[in-house]
Design an enzyme around this catalytic site. Structure first.
Site: not given
Ligand code: GRF
Length: 191
Positions: A144, A173, A103, A84-85, A101, A12, A87, A14
């Site tokens: 993706d 990110e 990536h 990770l799942k 999303n 989490g 949609i 992000n």
């Molecule tokens: C990030 O690197 C994002 O790009 C990828 O999964 C990771 C999630 O990190 N899709 P966090 O849970 O936001 O720390």
């Protein structure tokens, strides 16, 4: 104020970056709910601190209950931040051009099923590329694959491990994702 639902599966960071940018006044948005496929994940700890409602989705069901909640909350943008799942199609159709999303690589290279976490950064390391980065894209039925909205590069010419690449990309990110959400909030994203 743009109403967000953020989907997570783990750490989490992000989500935390989005919340911080909202709190600082940089981003005019509200995280109305956080959705996870895991009952327990680190991202939920942020939700407790920030009093953000959480929802655990059963990824084997049709997501119809969740769609009803997203509708009732008038969610305007769904942000997949480490979810990770896959949609399901009914959610994609209901929120057409409203699911994005992040990536941790420069798509269209190094995306698709299995390309998450350190798998991505190990593949970048193997490719001997001097540059990696982060991509924000719309979500469609294929992992993706949706239209790329924005990318930001990082120089990795001096790095020796996948972990180092991950750390450099993650820093980017945390800037890129709030920046793109801000553009949505300001109606600056064209599709
Ligand atoms: C990030 O690197 C994002 O790009 C990828 O999964 C990771 C999630 O990190 N899709 P966090 O849970 O936001 O720390």
């Amino acid at each position: 104020m743009l109403k967000l639902a953020v989907f997570v599966s783990g750490r989490g960071s992000n989500l935390a970056a989005i919340v911080a940018k909202i709190k600082s006044g940089y981003l005019s948005a509200k995280v109305c709910m956080v959705v996870s496929n895991k009952k327990e994940c680190k991202a939920f700890e942020i939700c407790i601190d920030e009093k953000i409602p959480t929802y655990v989705v059963d990824t084997n069901d049709s997501y119809e209950d969740l769609i009803e909640i997203l509708d009732n909350e008038n969610i305007e943008l769904i942000v997949l931040a480490g979810f990770l799942k896959k949609i399901p199609i009914n959610l994609i159709q209901r929120f057409k051009n409203k699911i994005i999303n992040i990536h941790p690589a420069l798509l269209p290279a190094l995306g698709g099923k299995g390309m998450y976490g350190l798998n991505v950064h190990n593949a970048v390391l193997k490719s001997s590329s001097k540059v990696s980065g982060a991509t924000i894209h719309f979500v469609d039925e294929i992992y993706d694959n949706g239209k790329i909205i924005e990318q930001r590069e990082v120089d990795i010419s001096d790095v020796k491990t996948a972990e180092e690449i991950a750390a450099k990309v993650l820093k980017v990110e945390h800037e890129l994702l709030p920046d793109v959400i801000k553009k949505f909030a300001e109606n600056k994203i064209k599709y």
